[in-house]
Design a protein around this motif. Structure first.
Motif, PDB file in Angstrom:
ATOM      1  N   GLN A 186      17.802  -0.666   8.530  1.00 48.83           N
ATOM      2  CA  GLN A 186      16.743   0.229   8.052  1.00 48.83           C
ATOM      3  C   GLN A 186      15.372  -0.444   8.065  1.00 48.83           C
ATOM      4  O   GLN A 186      14.368   0.201   8.331  1.00 48.83           O
ATOM      5  CB  GLN A 186      17.075   0.717   6.641  1.00 48.83           C
ATOM      6  CG  GLN A 186      16.098   1.755   6.132  1.00 48.83           C
ATOM      7  CD  GLN A 186      16.546   2.352   4.809  1.00 48.83           C
ATOM      8  OE1 GLN A 186      17.606   2.038   4.283  1.00 48.83           O
ATOM      9  NE2 GLN A 186      15.721   3.233   4.267  1.00 48.83           N
ATOM     10  N   TRP A 187      15.352  -1.735   7.750  1.00 46.84           N
ATOM     11  CA  TRP A 187      14.096  -2.496   7.689  1.00 46.84           C
ATOM     12  C   TRP A 187      14.218  -3.739   8.564  1.00 46.84           C
ATOM     13  O   TRP A 187      14.489  -4.843   8.072  1.00 46.84           O
ATOM     14  CB  TRP A 187      13.781  -2.910   6.249  1.00 46.84           C
ATOM     15  CG  TRP A 187      13.560  -1.750   5.324  1.00 46.84           C
ATOM     16  CD1 TRP A 187      12.466  -0.937   5.280  1.00 46.84           C
ATOM     17  CD2 TRP A 187      14.444  -1.287   4.302  1.00 46.84           C
ATOM     18  NE1 TRP A 187      12.617   0.012   4.293  1.00 46.84           N
ATOM     19  CE2 TRP A 187      13.823  -0.180   3.677  1.00 46.84           C
ATOM     20  CE3 TRP A 187      15.705  -1.697   3.865  1.00 46.84           C
ATOM     21  CZ2 TRP A 187      14.413   0.514   2.641  1.00 46.84           C
ATOM     22  CZ3 TRP A 187      16.290  -0.996   2.823  1.00 46.84           C
ATOM     23  CH2 TRP A 187      15.651   0.098   2.223  1.00 46.84           C
TER      24      TRP A 187
ATOM     25  N   ARG B  14       7.887  -5.335   2.739  1.00 46.34           N
ATOM     26  CA  ARG B  14       8.510  -4.896   3.989  1.00 46.34           C
ATOM     27  C   ARG B  14       9.431  -3.687   3.798  1.00 46.34           C
ATOM     28  O   ARG B  14       9.698  -2.972   4.754  1.00 46.34           O
ATOM     29  CB  ARG B  14       9.227  -6.058   4.656  1.00 46.34           C
ATOM     30  CG  ARG B  14       8.209  -7.101   5.128  1.00 46.34           C
ATOM     31  CD  ARG B  14       8.783  -8.170   5.969  1.00 46.34           C
ATOM     32  NE  ARG B  14       7.743  -9.117   6.390  1.00 46.34           N
ATOM     33  CZ  ARG B  14       7.973 -10.190   7.106  1.00 46.34           C
ATOM     34  NH1 ARG B  14       9.208 -10.465   7.508  1.00 46.34           N
ATOM     35  NH2 ARG B  14       6.982 -10.992   7.440  1.00 46.34           N
ATOM     36  N   GLN B  15       9.893  -3.460   2.574  1.00 43.57           N
ATOM     37  CA  GLN B  15      10.648  -2.242   2.286  1.00 43.57           C
ATOM     38  C   GLN B  15       9.713  -1.084   1.947  1.00 43.57           C
ATOM     39  O   GLN B  15      10.176   0.056   1.822  1.00 43.57           O
ATOM     40  CB  GLN B  15      11.598  -2.453   1.097  1.00 43.57           C
ATOM     41  CG  GLN B  15      12.862  -3.189   1.414  1.00 43.57           C
ATOM     42  CD  GLN B  15      13.819  -3.181   0.231  1.00 43.57           C
ATOM     43  OE1 GLN B  15      13.443  -3.422  -0.913  1.00 43.57           O
ATOM     44  NE2 GLN B  15      15.084  -2.904   0.509  1.00 43.57           N
TER      45      GLN B  15
END
Length: 193
Positions: free
Chosen positions: A59-60, A177-178
């Motif tokens: 996802q990231w 970053r999330q």
């Protein structure tokens, strides 16, 4: 490499003592054993953080850099435990401390200055990174306690200190970053008197 474990239980510790790599037997409550235990606990929690980072990278993808920096730390913590178990053994050098400092500096450039106190939370990954940070501080305290009676090498103590700093910055970088807001501390209202 030395002997491999072929038998997990030996029964030699049932009376409350354990053996060190140099042949000494010490109580399981000895400061050296306490320090080894805290380093082991930190390594286990770091393993959980790395597993969760691996799961989150789909996802990231930008989290992959954290794994690249943090994965070697598990090995170095095992080395550090070896230094504690075998007092004449030396594994950690200043190059590893320099590696951590370079990552801290690089990540801090992306983050910018911290303006508020932050709390562990915001996402499971952030909270896990903070748990690792707090466990690194505990391991450092136990090693400093041992160091007061049985001097340890400065590289060992410096590594734990820098690792806790790295984990603090890693928690902040994960949040960024999330795309997750950090949890800012809110002071209690002053008591009315």
């Amino acid at each position: 490499m030395g002997n491999r474990l072929s038998k997990i239980y030996t029964r030699t510790g049932d009376a409350g003592e354990t053996g060190l790599g140099d042949g000494r037997r010490v109580p399981k409550s000895h400061p050296r054993v306490e320090a080894m235990g805290e380093v082991d606990s930190l390594n286990s929690q770091l393993g959980l953080l790395l597993a969760e980072l691996a799961d989150a990278q789909a996802q990231w993808p930008a989290l992959a850099e954290l794994t690249t920096v943090l994965a070697p730390c598990q090995h170095r913590l095992f080395d550090l435990g070896g230094e504690l178990a075998m007092p004449d053994y030396q594994a950690l050098g200043t190059a590893e401390i320099t590696r951590l400092e370079a990552a801290i500096d690089r990540w801090n450039e992306e983050l910018g200055p911290l303006k508020d106190f932050i709390l562990p939370g915001g996402s499971r990954l952030i909270a896990q990174a903070h748990l690792c940070r707090s466990m690194a501080r505990t391991a450092e305290r136990r090693c400093q306690q041992l160091n007061a009676d049985e001097p340890l090498r400065g590289e060992l103590l410096g590594y734990l200190n820098r690792l806790s700093d790295l984990l603090f910055v890693a928690a902040r970088l994960i949040a960024r970053r999330q795309g997750c807001a950090e949890v800012l501390w809110q002071a209690a209202e002053a008591p009315r008197g």
